[in-house]
Structures are given as structure tokens and as C-alpha cells.
Enzyme design. Structure first.
Site, short mmCIF file in Angstrom:
data_model
loop_
_atom_site.label_atom_id
_atom_site.label_comp_id
_atom_site.label_asym_id
_atom_site.label_seq_id
_atom_site.Cartn_x
_atom_site.Cartn_y
_atom_site.Cartn_z
CG HIS A 163 -6.05 5.84 -7.73
ND1 HIS A 163 -6.06 5.96 -8.70
CD2 HIS A 163 -5.25 6.76 -6.67
CE1 HIS A 163 -6.16 7.68 -8.64
NE2 HIS A 163 -6.21 7.87 -7.61
CB SER A 284 -7.20 -26.32 -3.92
OG SER A 284 -6.45 -27.05 -5.49
CE LYS A 290 -5.68 -20.62 -3.90
NZ LYS A 290 -6.07 -21.41 -5.20
CD GLU A 297 -12.82 -16.63 -5.89
OE1 GLU A 297 -12.32 -16.70 -6.51
OE2 GLU A 297 -13.19 -17.72 -4.80
#
Ligand code: ARG
Length: 468
Positions: A163, A284, A290, A297
Site C-alpha cells: 500500500h 528543467s 531538476k 515516465e
């Protein structure tokens, strides 16, 4: 003569827009090699069976081989005005052998031709994916082996979650091997798909065979299929081999997307378990700090795209009347896209896995937090004779007490402990160290070091057996 294969029937010229709309050359041109191979096998068989003379057969086969080479070396190109790759190859053949080209289509139809070409393509695709998956598996296995002693000579530990809440600590190697297992089943799904599609439709003609005395076993053989398909209607109708392929791709993408998601979570600064290599990350344009896990992704996103291809193809096939319908032309772009996606994706994952930098100290510290030893404590109490349910309740109360008083399990003194149950004492607690609990997990498939070593040994020998 018109290039349209069916021009004799029509009295009007084909509408230009409709010609573009209904044609498939823009995408089925990638079947050119398969189409030529199929045509060569067919021509050789026609000659052997006396349907073509030996000389005619030879002229056609030689011309097709030249066309194949010319296309491979770019010294000849596919005629763009043709409807599909089948008519394009015939047009090229006509350019070399004149009207004799028309004899090649004896005893075959584009219906069995396209089914054959596409089976050849997907069989090769499955073979490629199997190889690529085994390369990725090798990397996972090497990492699993390395991390058995990567943390100051000891196994690297990962907090295990259910979970997405801290559950129990486990060896990083065990987590890596879980993905190895998933990929092994993925390989076997491609192998099973290949096995099922290993039957040749060629010679089924339009839908019910032909009056020509063809030898389908021979064409099947020449094209590397185990046998011809037994039923001609099935041969031109069925695209379950495409579904098998796309569902094997989809299952693989489910597994890769879960691996991707684990790594996305583990690489956040909140978790801090793993750093992605710079060479496989992006930054970024505005936030200088970043480093984004784009490969993961995109894997997550492309899984959705591939499921879409599976679903779309299922819907195209659903409730189609039997034998060939033009709808079947719509099976190709989805498949080509799935193939084009998987190849680079698997290669990049094979690069990524060995370049992941695991922050073993952080993982180790986190693995000991969050009462992750609670199950083991309950087990120890149960081994002293308490029913497990009672032991679970007692430990639950201890945890609740600790949470309320901001304490850790090992902060508790004997008095505090025995208050929950007389059997709960420092002696029991002393058995609950990270090293001890990890090594006690000796149930089949469990995560003790000894079992992981054995799993690695078995995995190595399976990989060696599978190597070509
Ligand atoms: N381009 C077609 C396809 O991909 C080839 C078969 C055409 N057959 C026909 N009878 N129109 O399915």
C-alpha cells in the site's frame, strides 16, 4: 496497363482521395522483405509443381532476389503510386520480367499473402524482443548479485512497502529478482505467441484454397513455418496472432511500467533511495536543480499507448464477418508502433539498470524505521506459543503505544514491554535485529541471503541454457 490489380472490373478511374485513403503502402512498405520472401517461396513451389515452367520460375525468383537486394541497398525504390506492398512488389517484378510477373499471382491472393507477410514480421519481432528481454534480465541479475555484498560487504537492504506504506525490510537483490521473474514470464509469452503463429497461411488463396495443384507444406517449409494452416478460411480471417503479440507487449509494458514507477518514487528527494544516471535523465528549462526520470515516465506513459493498440485491434476484429475484410488492414500500424516502441525502450532499460546509483545507507536507515520489524516480533511471540492472532494484537498495542509516546521499539524497557504481555521481554526483542530477521526468511521463494544466492544460481543457469 493499369497498376490496379482489379482494374478489369471497373469502368471509372479510382477517385484520387479514395486511392490515398484506402491504400496501405504508406505503412505496409515495411513488409517488403517478407513479401518478397513469400513471393520467392511461392514461385519456387509453382515451378516445382509444374504450374510454372522451370525457366519461368527461375526468371521470377532471380528478379525478386535482385529487387530485394536493390531495395536493401537503396538502388531501387518502392513505386509510390501502388495501393499496397503486394502490388508494389508485383509492379517492380513487371519492370524486370514483363508480363511473366502476372503468373506469380497464380494460386494465391493478397488475402493469404498479407496474412503470411504479417506472420513473418511478427515472428521476427517476437524473436527480437525475447533477445532484448534476456539482455535486460542479465543486467538485473548482475545487479542482484552485486548487491548481495554491496553494503560494506553485506547485502543491500530496501524498505519493502505494501500500500506504499512501510511493510518489511528486504534485500535489494530480492526486489531486483522479482522483476527478473516477471520478465521471464514476458519472454515466455512472446515465445508462446511465436509458437502459436508458426503456421503458414500461404496457399489459402482468397478464402477457400485453389484448384491449382499447389504444395502448401513446401511453401510453409521454405518460409520457416512448422506447417501450413489447416483451414483456408481461418488462414485469411484470423488475426489472433496479432492479439497474442500485442498482449505479450502489453504484459511486458505492465511490468516495465511498475519497475519505472518504483524507480520514480525511489528517486524522489523524499525517498532518496536511488539516483538516475545523468545520461538517461533530463533537466528543467526553468528550475536549475531538476533531474527528471524521463525514461521511467515515458515507459509509464507508453504502456498506456500500447494497451491502446491492443484494445483498438480487439475492437477492429470484434464481430467481423468471417474470412477477409478490409478492416483487417487496420491491424498493422498498431503493431508496427508497438514494435517500434519496444525495441528502443528495452535497449534503454538495459543501459539504465547497471547505471542506477543506490543510496544504500539511506535505504538501510529507512528499512529499520516505521516499525518494519513488527511482523517479526509477532512471529517471535507466536513461536513462544501465542496464537498468531493474539501475538499480532499485542504487537499492535505496542506499536500504538510507541506512536503515542513518540518512541521506537528498541526504546522500550523491560517493564514497559511486559506490561503488554509477560512473554514480551528483552530476550525476545534481542532476536529482532535487521540481520537476524532477514536471514530467517527461509520459506520457499523468501528473501534470506541463502535463498537469494540459490535463486541467482538457478537464474544464471537458465540464462545460459537460453543463450543461442
Ligand atoms: N492491404 C491489404 C491489407 O493490409 C492487403 C490485402 C488486400 N486484399 C483485398 N482483398 N483487398 O490487409
Amino acid at each position: 496497363m493499369s497498376d490496379l490489380l482489379w482494374a478489369g472490373r471497373m469502368s471509372e478511374k479510382l477517385d484520387d482521395e479514395f486511392a490515398v485513403f484506402q491504400g496501405s503502402l504508406k505503412f505496409d512498405r515495411r513488409l517488403v522483405t517478407q513479401d518478397i520472401r513469400g513471393s520467392i517461396a511461392h514461385a519456387e513451389m509453382l515451378a516445382l509443381e509444374g504450374i510454372l515452367t522451370g525457366e519461368e520460375g527461375q526468371l521470377i525468383v532471380d528478379a525478386l532476389s535482385t529487387i530485394d537486394q536493390d531495395i536493401a541497398t537503396n538502388s531501387s525504390s518502392i513505386p509510390e503510386h501502388c495501393e499496397d506492398i503486394h502490388s508494389a512488389v508485383e509492379t517492380l517484378l513487371r519492370g524486370k520480367v514483363g508480363d511473366l510477373a502476372g503468373k506469380l499471382h497464380t494460386a494465391r491472393s493478397r488475402n493469404d499473402q498479407v496474412a503470411t507477410d504479417f506472420r513473418l514480421f511478427i515472428k521476427e519481432a517476437c524473436q527480437e524482443h525475447i533477445l532484448a528481454i534476456s539482455c535486460l534480465k542479465k543486467q538485473l541479475l548482475a545487479e542482484a548479485e552485486r548487491h548481495l555484498s554491496s553494503h560494506n560487504g553485506k547485502p543491500a537492504v530496501l524498505p519493502g512497502y505494501t500500500h506504499l506504506q512501510v511493510a518489511q525490510p528486504l534485500h535489494l537483490s530480492h526486489w531486483l529478482l522479482a522483476y527478473f521473474e516477471m520478465l521471464t514470464r514476458d519472454e515466455s509469452r512472446f515465445a508462446a505467441a511465436m509458437d502459436r503463429m508458426d503456421e503458414c497461411p500461404l496457399g489459402a488463396a482468397a478464402l477457400c484454397g485453389t484448384s491449382w495443384p499447389i504444395n502448401r507444406t513446401q511453401t510453409a517449409d521454405r518460409l520457416g513455418f512448422s506447417r501450413p494452416m489447416r483451414n483456408s478460411v481461418d488462414a485469411v480471417s484470423s488475426r489472433d496472432f496479432v492479439i497474442d503479440y500485442l498482449s505479450a507487449c502489453s504484459n511486458l509494458m505492465v511490468n516495465l511500467s511498475r519497475l519505472a514507477e518504483d524507480l520514480i518514487i525511489y528517486s524522489t528527494s523524499e525517498f532518496g533511495f536511488v539516483s538516475m544516471p545523468d545520461s538517461l535523465s533530463t533537466g528543467s528549462s526553468i528550475m536549475p536543480q531538476k533531474k527528471n526520470p524521463d525514461l521511467c515516465e515515458l515507459t509509464r506513459a507508453k504502456s498506456g499507448r500500447l494497451f491502446g493498440h491492443l484494445m483498438g485491434t480487439l475492437v477492429v476484429l470484434k464481430a467481423l464477418p468471417s474470412s477477409y475484410n478490409k478492416d483487417l488492414q487496420e491491424d498493422k500500424e498498431a503493431t508496427f508502433d508497438a514494435y517500434d516502441t519496444l525495441g528502443p525502450l528495452l535497449a534503454l532499460w538495459t543501459k539504465l539498470v547497471p547505471k542506477l546509483k543506490w543510496n544504500l545507507d539511506v535505504m538501510h536507515a529507512k528499512a529499520c524505521e516505521g516499525f518494519s520489524f513488527a511482523t517479526d516480533l509477532a512471529d517471535e511471540l507466536a513461536k513462544l506459543g501465542l496464537p498468531f492472532r493474539d501475538a499480532h494484537r499485542v504487537v499492535g498495542q505496542v506499536v500504538s503505544y510507541c506512536v503515542e509516546h513518540s518512541k521506537r521499539l528498541d526504546d522500550l524497557g523491560s517493564d514497559e514491554l511486559s506490561h503488554f504481555h509477560p512473554a514480551l521481554n528483552q530476550g525476545v526483542l534481542s532476536k529482532i535485529t535487521l540481520d537476524l530477521i532477514m536471514e530467517r526468511r527461509q520459506s520457499f521463494g523468501g528473501s534470506s541471503t541463502a535463498l537469494i544466492c540459490e535463486a541467482i544460481r538457478q537464474a544464471r543457469s537458465l540464462l545460459a541454457d537460453a543463450s543461442p
